[in-house]
Enzyme design. Structure first.
Site, PDB file in Angstrom:
ATOM      1  N   GLU A   1       5.379 -12.616   1.805  1.00 42.64           N
ATOM      2  CA  GLU A   1       4.638 -13.279   3.037  1.00 42.64           C
ATOM      3  C   GLU A   1       3.145 -12.825   2.811  1.00 42.64           C
ATOM      4  O   GLU A   1       3.047 -11.724   2.237  1.00 42.64           O
ATOM      5  CB  GLU A   1       5.324 -12.748   4.186  1.00 42.64           C
ATOM      6  CG  GLU A   1       4.740 -13.653   5.325  1.00 42.64           C
ATOM      7  CD  GLU A   1       4.987 -13.152   6.667  1.00 42.64           C
ATOM      8  OE1 GLU A   1       5.222 -13.817   7.541  1.00 42.64           O
ATOM      9  OE2 GLU A   1       4.986 -11.835   6.943  1.00 42.64           O
TER      10      GLU A   1
ATOM     11  N   ARG B   1       0.769  -0.412   4.464  1.00 44.33           N
ATOM     12  CA  ARG B   1       0.075  -1.578   4.882  1.00 44.33           C
ATOM     13  C   ARG B   1      -1.666  -1.348   4.561  1.00 44.33           C
ATOM     14  O   ARG B   1      -2.363  -1.985   4.010  1.00 44.33           O
ATOM     15  CB  ARG B   1       0.020  -2.150   6.108  1.00 44.33           C
ATOM     16  CG  ARG B   1       1.506  -2.761   6.531  1.00 44.33           C
ATOM     17  CD  ARG B   1       1.548  -3.215   7.796  1.00 44.33           C
ATOM     18  NE  ARG B   1       2.860  -3.687   8.125  1.00 44.33           N
ATOM     19  CZ  ARG B   1       3.343  -4.389   9.134  1.00 44.33           C
ATOM     20  NH1 ARG B   1       2.390  -4.984   9.959  1.00 44.33           N
ATOM     21  NH2 ARG B   1       4.626  -4.623   9.287  1.00 44.33           N
TER      22      ARG B   1
END
Lengths: 393, 454
Positions: free
Chosen positions: B157, B86
């Site tokens: 998402e 991430r």
């Protein structure tokens, strides 16, 4: 490029003249002043333009030298350093106010002193210690961008003090515009005062900005012209200094400012005017001998005056600046170089080095210093498009 | 070559990416099973889709998790990405993946997709022939999204606001907008080859006292930013707020306004779906209570008419849920959905009117920003405090808005900061609360609220 404009960049070793998508470069003749040299080489093209249509930026006078006094490394000093760099200003020193009685006094003439510290509502931060220190240094301008409550005391006691709104707001966010505007205006005033450059106003009716400021403004536009992907850094290796403009997502510790890119300047990493300090830095780097072997030369290259020696110096400059912004060397800023997608080069370096020379040194840096096979794309701004893109807007 | 394609080539020329073959990936997407596309599942399904969360570092554990989920009758598989990926730190995730594989101890809190690579991952993603949803929280997700789509993951998402303001302190918001623009363009580009790639915004935000108008505005703006780049399937979402009535009102308003604003930018042909997240705040330590809370979420999701529900587990308060707990919650949610029939249609006209006016006032202020692009208008609006997310850690967030719960557990705005809701709405919000309390009591209420479902 706007066809009705003539764009001129005056560097410490080259000046460049751009019009109609054509960029001419001329090596400076140091026996003449800049204005005469420029007129001599480019009279034909300059005479075709009105003063209103000629735009000039310059880094030739070395920029303004700045001393910053602040109370914390994490807020006041950091904010002022950031704003000064992004305004194209060179910082010669920073002083933490708690240590002001112990620090050595700079002997150089300082163009501008910036005093900053504390949020509004806090008072009594600055006292006679500041006044004593200032009385010992030699400066031309002084500006206060600290807490509002101390301003009257400082105004009363410091001659010619300019007071601007606090650079830190109540949420510890940076409010940089007033200081930025002050510094860019001061740069202009400084140019007017410099014998070598002031005559440039004979040919332009527009403000002359510092080249690093202009380059910084152009970075968000870069993707429209170059095969480059963010995050990237732009390295401008010139005759006197090396500038790095970097994408802000390469740092963990950001400030909320309008520009997406910040600038760092290394005053002692140029290949002409600061060649000796570049060699000094290189010799103090533990990888330098391995690097020289990798480049198939010996340290005798430092004593040579040749095209090959210049190339090696340029490669060393690249290596050293990357070291300075990596984890290897904890400087003002550490960049996340493993996340880098592109490395853009501009300035005199693009005239000396080939793409593969740069790829070679970048690859060495990643392997040796970061222990990585990462391979950011290399982009060469050989035509000095970057500063013309900025100037045209 | 287009600028986007040039950028894609640089992004994919990364030492952790093994020879990305654009032509081969396009061919794969073109011929992929339609069942892998959630947009296709939304169209053909006549029930709410159920999707758990979950991700493990190694291929084998991820595969085992999916086997559990399939047995539990999951409709959508999750692919939750580890936190190093991430942060674009592929070097650390690579190292931790190797340690996880060697020692059979999970050294990552999710699946390091970039390190596994699309050739390996695709085998797993196509094996189960179910849609997979990429859950990550990455501001610069360009490489991740390319790898995901190449692997057969056709729902992405996140968004520039919802994956930044709740997750990050320093990452530049303007950069996040540009990096997500890349994501939208890539999704739009692939969407023309087969069924549309679905983009899903992340509505829960900080999951703590976020007022409905802020949630909806951010959902609508991320939807518009996505649709204007050519995305044809988009999911707006929100999470259980703690008030059943407010959730129902929120569901009605978000559906109505999503349609309205999509039409405003001539994108009414895009399909917009609604996703509901089971409770996203602090969970009760008592696992039985946690289960009741989850079950209540499922009932509300039915009442708001969600197209998909994202589940939580009874183990939420005590650590990373096991695959067994995840599978159990899917089975329970499916069971609850099966027995929920003929729910009454509840409408609260006054609340809907107030919420609609609040949202439209903020949207108007965003559109009135003088910037020349929508993303820059939104950026300026966040920077100026026109959009203010309570409890966001990000340095750019204004953090002046204060919200508390009223006696009926509705989230109310008692200090609007610079958020331009009208005086009428503001007075309505405040009128629902007991503001005669002293400041300390109000602060204590807010602190208590963080654990409201205890």
């Amino acid at each position: 490029m706007n066809e009705n404009r003539l764009l001129i960049d005056v560097g410490s070793t080259y000046f460049k003249v751009a019009a109609n998508n054509d960029v001419q470069q001329h090596f400076r003749d140091f026996n003449k002043n800049i204005f005469d040299d420029l007129k001599y080489k480019c009279e034909d093209i300059i005479s075709k333009y009105q003063k209103e249509d000629i735009f000039i930026c310059s880094s030739a006078n070395g920029g303004l030298s700045t001393l910053i006094i602040g109370i914390t490394h994490s807020f006041s000093l950091k904010y002022a350093i950031n704003t000064a760099y992004n305004s194209g200003i060179n910082i010669i020193d920073t002083v933490l106010y708690s240590q002001i009685e112990e620090v050595s006094i700079p002997s150089d003439l300082i163009d501008v002193v910036i005093v900053v510290g504390a949020i509004d509502g806090v008072s009594g931060v600055f006292d006679e210690k500041l006044l004593n220190y200032l009385s010992q240094i030699n400066y031309s301008n002084i500006v206060y961008v600290g807490n509002k409550d101390d301003a009257p005391y400082l105004k009363e006691n410091i001659e010619k003090l300019v007071i601007l709104p606090n650079i830190i707001d109540e949420k510890l966010h940076i409010q940089e515009e007033p200081l930025k505007e002050y510094l860019t205006n001061l740069y202009q005033a400084d140019i007017v005062g410099k014998e070598d450059i002031k005559h440039l106003y004979d040919i332009t009716a527009n403000q002359i900005f510092s080249t690093p400021y202009i380059v910084n403004q152009t970075l968000p536009l870069l993707v429209s012209k170059f095969k480059v992907a963010d995050p990237y850094i732009l390295i401008d290796i010139g005759g006197a200094t090396t500038d790095i403009h970097y994408s802000k997502d390469l740092v963990d510790d950001n400030m909320v400012i309008d520009n997406e890119y910040d600038r760092l300047v290394f005053k002692k990493l140029g290949v002409f005017k600061s060649k000796e300090s570049l060699i000094f830095s290189a010799k103090n780097n533990e990888f330098v001998y391995e690097l020289l072997a990798y480049l198939k030369v010996t340290e005798n290259i430092f004593d040579e005056q040749s095209e090959k020696a210049l190339k090696i110096l340029m490669q060393l400059a690249i290596f050293l600046v990357l070291c300075k912004v990596s984890n290897y060397n904890k400087a003002y800023v550490t960049l996340k170089l493993n996340a880098l997608n592109s490395l853009v080069f501009t300035g005199g370096i693009t005239k000396v080095l080939q793409q593969e020379d740069i790829e070679n040194i970048v690859s060495f840096f990643y392997k040796k210093i970061l222990n990585s096979n990462h391979n950011p794309s290399i982009v060469m701004d050989s035509n000095y498009d970057i500063w013309t893109m900025a100037t045209r807007d | 070559m287009s600028l986007l394609q040039e950028e894609r080539e640089i992004i994919l020329n990364n030492e952790y990416v093994d020879n990305f073959d654009f032509a081969e990936v396009e061919e794969f997407v073109k011929n992929a099973s339609k069942d892998l596309f959630i947009s296709y599942n939304f169209a053909k399904s006549n029930k709410m889709l159920v999707q758990p969360r979950g991700g493990f570092p190694t291929y084998n554990k991820m595969f085992a998790l999916y086997e559990f989920f399939v047995d539990a009758n999951v409709d959508v598989l999750p692919c939750t990405i580890d936190s190093n990926t991430r942060l674009n730190d592929y070097a650390t995730s690579k190292k931790m993946l190797r340690l996880s594989e060697e020692n059979e101890v999970d050294m990552l809190n999710g699946y390091p997709l970039v390190n596994h690579g699309y050739r390996t991952t695709r085998k797993m993603m196509t094996h189960f022939n179910k849609p997979i949803s990429l859950r990550h929280g990455t501001p610069d997700a360009r490489l991740l999204i390319e790898t995901a789509i190449a692997s057969g993951i056709f729902e992405i998402e996140g968004g520039p606001i919802t994956y930044l303001l709740p997750y990050s302190k320093n990452f530049p918001l303007d950069k996040a907008f540009l990096y997500w623009k890349y994501v939208e363009r890539v999704c739009a580009k692939y969407s023309g080859l087969n069924e549309p790639i679905n983009r899903e915004s992340f509505g829960p935000l900080t999951a703590t006292l976020v007022p409905p108008c802020i949630t909806i505005v951010i959902q609508l703006l991320e939807m518009l930013l996505s649709l204007e780049e050519g995305v044809k399937s988009f999911s707006v979402s929100f999470s259980q707020s703690g008030s059943m009535n407010q959730d129902i009102v929120m569901g009605a308003v978000i559906k109505k306004l999503a349609k309205h604003y999509a039409k405003e930018i001539n994108c009414e042909d895009a399909k917009v779906h609604l996703v509901y997240h089971q409770w996203m705040g602090a969970f009760p330590q008592n696992k039985d209570f946690a289960e009741q809370l989850i079950n209540m979420s499922t009932v509300i999701a039915s009442m708001v008419g969600a197209d998909k529900i994202i589940t939580k587990t009874r183990e939420e308060a005590s650590g990373i849920p096991t695959k067994e707990a995840n599978a159990k919650t899917v089975a329970n949610t499916q069971y609850t959905l099966r027995i929920l029939n003929g729910l009454p249609n509840i409408v609260d006209e006054e609340e809907e009117e107030i919420l609609t006016e609040e949202v439209m006032s903020i949207m108007e202020a965003v559109f009135n920003d003088p910037a020349d692009t929508l993303w820059r208008k939104v950026f300026n609006s966040i920077k100026n405090g026109i959009i203010d997310v309570p409890f966001s850690p990000h340095i750019i967030n204004n953090n002046e808005m204060i919200t508390i719960r009223d006696a009926n557990k509705n989230i109310r705005i008692i200090k609007r900061g610079k958020v331009p809701i009208s005086d009428r709405c503001y007075e309505y919000e405040k009128s629902k609360c007991d503001l005669t309390k002293d400041t300390t009591s109000i602060v204590n209420d807010i602190i208590h609220d963080i654990g409201i479902m205890q």
